[in-house]
Every structure is written in C-alpha cells, then in structure tokens.
Design a protein around this motif. Structure first.
Motif, PDB file in Angstrom:
ATOM      1  N   SER A  11       0.833  -1.200   0.000  1.00 40.70           N
ATOM      2  CA  SER A  11       0.000   0.000   0.000  1.00 40.70           C
ATOM      3  C   SER A  11       0.871   1.254   0.000  1.00 40.70           C
ATOM      4  N   PRO A  12       0.446   2.319  -0.703  1.00 43.19           N
ATOM      5  CA  PRO A  12       1.232   3.564  -0.700  1.00 43.19           C
ATOM      6  C   PRO A  12       1.146   4.326   0.609  1.00 43.19           C
ATOM      7  N   ILE A  13       0.369   3.861   1.545  1.00 45.23           N
ATOM      8  CA  ILE A  13       0.233   4.534   2.840  1.00 45.23           C
ATOM      9  C   ILE A  13       1.282   3.974   3.798  1.00 45.23           C
ATOM     10  N   ILE A  14       2.175   4.837   4.227  1.00 48.52           N
ATOM     11  CA  ILE A  14       3.219   4.472   5.194  1.00 48.52           C
ATOM     12  C   ILE A  14       3.106   5.437   6.369  1.00 48.52           C
TER      13      ILE A  14
ATOM     14  N   ALA B 255      -2.890  20.576  23.003  1.00 46.01           N
ATOM     15  CA  ALA B 255      -2.684  19.413  23.871  1.00 46.01           C
ATOM     16  C   ALA B 255      -3.440  18.201  23.339  1.00 46.01           C
ATOM     17  N   ALA B 256      -4.668  18.437  22.835  1.00 47.56           N
ATOM     18  CA  ALA B 256      -5.445  17.319  22.294  1.00 47.56           C
ATOM     19  C   ALA B 256      -4.770  16.730  21.059  1.00 47.56           C
ATOM     20  N   VAL B 257      -4.213  17.568  20.205  1.00 45.82           N
ATOM     21  CA  VAL B 257      -3.502  17.069  19.023  1.00 45.82           C
ATOM     22  C   VAL B 257      -2.291  16.243  19.429  1.00 45.82           C
ATOM     23  N   ALA B 258      -1.555  16.685  20.423  1.00 45.39           N
ATOM     24  CA  ALA B 258      -0.366  15.947  20.876  1.00 45.39           C
ATOM     25  C   ALA B 258      -0.732  14.554  21.357  1.00 45.39           C
ATOM     26  N   VAL B 259      -1.803  14.460  22.154  1.00 41.00           N
ATOM     27  CA  VAL B 259      -2.208  13.146  22.686  1.00 41.00           C
ATOM     28  C   VAL B 259      -2.759  12.260  21.568  1.00 41.00           C
ATOM     29  N   ALA B 260      -3.550  12.848  20.655  1.00 36.63           N
ATOM     30  CA  ALA B 260      -4.145  12.050  19.591  1.00 36.63           C
ATOM     31  C   ALA B 260      -3.089  11.455  18.660  1.00 36.63           C
ATOM     32  N   ILE B 261      -2.060  12.198  18.325  1.00 35.99           N
ATOM     33  CA  ILE B 261      -1.018  11.687  17.429  1.00 35.99           C
ATOM     34  C   ILE B 261      -0.196  10.600  18.109  1.00 35.99           C
ATOM     35  N   LEU B 262       0.053  10.748  19.386  1.00 37.78           N
ATOM     36  CA  LEU B 262       0.769   9.676  20.098  1.00 37.78           C
ATOM     37  C   LEU B 262      -0.058   8.402  20.134  1.00 37.78           C
ATOM     38  N   ALA B 263      -1.368   8.534  20.352  1.00 40.04           N
ATOM     39  CA  ALA B 263      -2.222   7.345  20.358  1.00 40.04           C
ATOM     40  C   ALA B 263      -2.322   6.724  18.970  1.00 40.04           C
ATOM     41  N   ARG B 264      -2.297   7.552  17.949  1.00 41.23           N
ATOM     42  CA  ARG B 264      -2.370   7.023  16.583  1.00 41.23           C
ATOM     43  C   ARG B 264      -1.121   6.250  16.203  1.00 41.23           C
ATOM     44  N   ALA B 265      -0.002   6.539  16.807  1.00 41.96           N
ATOM     45  CA  ALA B 265       1.251   5.850  16.495  1.00 41.96           C
ATOM     46  C   ALA B 265       1.391   4.514  17.202  1.00 41.96           C
ATOM     47  N   LEU B 266       0.425   4.138  18.048  1.00 44.90           N
ATOM     48  CA  LEU B 266       0.501   2.856  18.740  1.00 44.90           C
ATOM     49  C   LEU B 266       0.353   1.706  17.749  1.00 44.90           C
ATOM     50  N   PRO B 267       1.012   0.581  17.988  1.00 45.55           N
ATOM     51  CA  PRO B 267       0.920  -0.574  17.053  1.00 45.55           C
ATOM     52  C   PRO B 267      -0.422  -1.280  17.166  1.00 45.55           C
TER      53      PRO B 267
ATOM     54  N   PRO C 286      -4.401  -2.001  14.926  1.00 42.78           N
ATOM     55  CA  PRO C 286      -5.050  -1.905  13.615  1.00 42.78           C
ATOM     56  C   PRO C 286      -5.509  -0.486  13.322  1.00 42.78           C
ATOM     57  N   THR C 287      -5.658  -0.195  12.043  1.00 42.27           N
ATOM     58  CA  THR C 287      -5.950   1.186  11.639  1.00 42.27           C
ATOM     59  C   THR C 287      -7.251   1.690  12.256  1.00 42.27           C
ATOM     60  N   ALA C 288      -8.303   0.926  12.155  1.00 39.22           N
ATOM     61  CA  ALA C 288      -9.603   1.369  12.692  1.00 39.22           C
ATOM     62  C   ALA C 288      -9.539   1.544  14.197  1.00 39.22           C
ATOM     63  N   ALA C 289      -8.937   0.595  14.879  1.00 41.68           N
ATOM     64  CA  ALA C 289      -8.842   0.695  16.337  1.00 41.68           C
ATOM     65  C   ALA C 289      -7.945   1.856  16.738  1.00 41.68           C
ATOM     66  N   SER C 290      -6.868   2.092  15.974  1.00 39.30           N
ATOM     67  CA  SER C 290      -5.968   3.194  16.288  1.00 39.30           C
ATOM     68  C   SER C 290      -6.661   4.545  16.135  1.00 39.30           C
TER      69      SER C 290
END
Length: 401
Positions: free
Chosen positions: A163-166, A306-318, A320-324
């Motif tokens: 996939s081109p999404i990295i 502050a909300a953006v900082a927390v959301a991006i850290l949570a999105r980087a967790l290993p 699945p995409t939907a769960a992340s």
C-alpha cells in the motif's frame, strides 16, 4: 669533295692498313683472339653506314654456388660438443617446416567479490525471487558496495507492491507532541510567546509540503511560502484578533497572486509551471492557515494543541488502523476534558479536543500518502497535524467561548 662516305682503306707510309678510330681496342682484340672468325652474311647497305655498339654487358645468368669447405669445429677440452648446425640454402633443397607454436589459453579473470555481504532475509510470500535485505536495527535498507543509495522503506514498499500509505511512526509523533505542548504552554503565557513555536511550525510546514510532493530542494518555493506565513503573523499582530480573518485571507490572496506572477515569468514547460504553481500555493496556504493558532483564544489554543499531541501519540501505537483511529479520537476528547478543566472551557473542551483531533488525523493521513520517505515523515508528518488543526481551534474556540 663528294657526299659519299669514305669506304676504302688508307694506304699510307705506316705499316698496315688504317681502319679508323676504335674507342675500345682491347675487348675487340680479345674477342677476335678468343673466337674464330666467322663469315658474316652480307648486310644491307643502310646497316653498313650505321654505328653499332659492340661491348661487354652484365651477365644475368645465376652463378652456381661456391662449394664450401667442410670444416670441423673442435671444441676445447672439458666442454660438451654441440652438434654442427645444418646448413641450408643449397639450390633445390627445401627449408624444413616449422612446427606451430602452441598459444597458451588466457587465464580466467578472478571474480570480484565484495568485502561485505549483508545477510539476505526473504520477504514473506515473495518466494526465492523477492528477497530483501532490511536493516532492522536502523530502520533503513542494507548498505551497498556499488555506490548506490540505500533502499528506503518507500522504495521497498513500492517494489513489493504494498500500500502507498506508510505511517510516520513513533518518532515523528513524539516530535509532534513536543511541538504541540510548546504551543499549548506558550498560548497560556501570551500572544507574543506563541509566535516563537508558531514560526517554527510554519517553516516545517512549508518545507514538508514540497518534500511530500517530491520537489526538493525548491528553495524559492519554500522561502516564498514561509515569507507569506510570517507576513500573515505580522499582519495579525498589527490588526488584532478582531480582524484576524481579514489579515489571514488578505495575505493568502496576495500570496496567490504573487505566486502566479512568478510562475508566469518562469521559462519551464507548462506542465512544470502548473505543478510548481499548485505546490507553492498549497504550501503557502497551509503555512498561512497555521496563523489561526495566533488568531484563536488562548484557552482554545491550550486545549486544542494538547489534544492534538495526545491524539497523534495514540495514533502511532501498534494497533489496527480502525482501532488506532478510535483510540486517538477518544484520547483527544479526554485530553480536551482534562486540559479544559484547567481553563475556562471546562467540559466543553471535549468537543474542542475532538474537533482538533479529527483535523490532526486528516493531516497525519496526508503525510502518510504516496510512499513518503523518512524526511517527509520528519517534516510533513510533524507539522501537518498541527497546521490542519488550526482552523478547528479558531472556529470551535470562538463558538464555544
């Protein structure tokens, strides 16, 4: 006197007849003495009065070879006698045929082997023809000995047909979180304190968008977009928060016109000029829109960053995409409630945090598209989530405040 030639002999007082002048007397005498006189046939009258040359000429017959005396070479005592070499050159004796000299076969060149051969790790599902050599320790491709660049993650993914999404990963997410916390803390201090991290965000945004589109170094476009963002900041500080939309949109309109004029003066082909125009306008627009953090209410900037900082850290967790994505949105809402409780927003900060988190995830997704490189992750992947959240922070801050 008569015209007839003198044909007779002169009888004078000298002994013997006078036969005329003979320039070569001796050869003629030898020839007469050695050969008997033969009676020659009568010659015509015109040949009797013609001078004829009678003399010796070069002999063209081949002389027989001189016989060589057979001599014997006696070597000195105490040395081995060598056989007498055969002599050739006698008429009728052919030369011996020379034996052909065997030509040695060329030695094969030694094969060059590199000093370093990295271990080959086979990619899953690729068989024997799809072996790749990743470097799991550093996250980059294996080193090469032919001078080529390392194989990046984007090149490896494109070659494998993935996939081109990295996703940017945890390191760009950590930088985004640090920059978001700087914005949140500076907004609580004051408007002029917020300018410092905001200018840094705008510079990274301008450079990251060009790199995301494959245009690098593009110094002129990056400088033009960054200059537009600084101009918007200065106009906003001069006009005040009440006139923030006019300052931001007015600067954006002027910069679009300026970019269009510069592209029209370019000597590149039309496709290149259009591509550069779109990239420059988009980069300048994103950098100028980030000025919305400076135009929003300080409490809204504190909660939203502050909300953006927390959301991006949570999105980087290993995960699945939907769960992340779900976890990231819940974390953004929770951070809005927590930080909003420390400001005048209170529980309304959940909505502000949720809206900022959605915009941040959109920017994060854009920075992950089209096989981005590590440099794109550390520029666009860091800045786009915060820049995309600026309009939501400004609008929701005014609506909820």
């Amino acid at each position: 006197m008569s015209d007839q030639p003198y044909e007779g002999r002169y009888e004078g007082p000298y002994e013997g007849p006078y036969e005329g002048y003979d320039p070569y007397p001796q050869p003629q005498q030898q020839q007469r003495q050695g050969r008997p006189q033969q009676q020659q046939p009568p010659q015509p009258e015109w040949q009797q009065h013609t001078q004829q040359w009678e003399g010796q000429t070069w002999e063209t017959q081949v002389q027989p070879p001189m016989p060589t005396a057979e001599t014997t070479y006696l070597p000195p005592q105490g040395y081995q006698a060598y056989p007498e070499p055969q002599t050739y050159g006698t008429v009728g004796q052919p030369l011996p045929q020379e034996a052909p000299t065997p030509t040695p076969a060329p030695a094969p060149a030694p094969e060059w082997t590199p000093a370093y051969q990295p271990p080959v790790q086979q990619a899953p599902g690729t068989g024997t023809g799809g072996a790749v050599t990743p470097d799991t320790a550093s996250g980059y491709g294996p080193p090469t000995v032919t001078g080529n660049a390392r194989v990046t993650d984007a090149q490896r993914a494109r070659a494998e047909g993935r996939s081109p999404i990295i996703e940017p990963g945890i390191q760009p997410a950590a930088l985004t979180a640090v920059l978001g916390l700087l914005l949140s803390g500076a907004a609580a201090i004051g408007q002029y304190a917020l300018v410092v991290p905001l200018v840094l965000l705008q510079a990274v945004t301008a450079a990251g968008w060009f790199r995301l589109n494959g245009m690098w170094p593009a110094r002129q476009g990056i400088a033009l977009a960054f200059l537009g963002a600084v101009t918007a900041d200065v106009a906003l500080l001069a006009a005040g928060r009440e006139n923030a939309p006019a300052a931001i949109l007015g600067t954006l309109g002027v910069w679009v016109l300026l970019t269009l004029v510069l592209q029209l003066r370019s000597h590149a082909d039309p496709d290149t000029r259009m591509y550069g125009l779109m990239a420059t306008v988009t980069s300048a627009a994103l950098a100028i829109i980030a000025t919305g953090h400076l135009a929003a209410e300080p409490d809204a900037v504190t909660v939203g960053a502050a909300a953006v900082a927390v959301a991006i850290l949570a999105r980087a967790l290993p995960l699945p995409t939907a769960a992340s994505v779900v976890v990231a949105l819940l974390a953004a809402a929770g951070a809005g409630i927590a930080v909003g409780g420390m400001t005048d927003l209170g529980s309304k900060g959940a909505f502000l945090g949720l809206g900022a988190g959605v915009c941040a995830l959109i920017g994060h997704r854009v920075a992950s598209y089209d096989y981005p490189s590590r440099f794109v992750h550390f520029t666009a992947g860091v800045a786009l989530p915060l820049a995309a959240a600026a309009p939501a922070v400004y609008l929701l801050g005014r609506a909820l405040g």
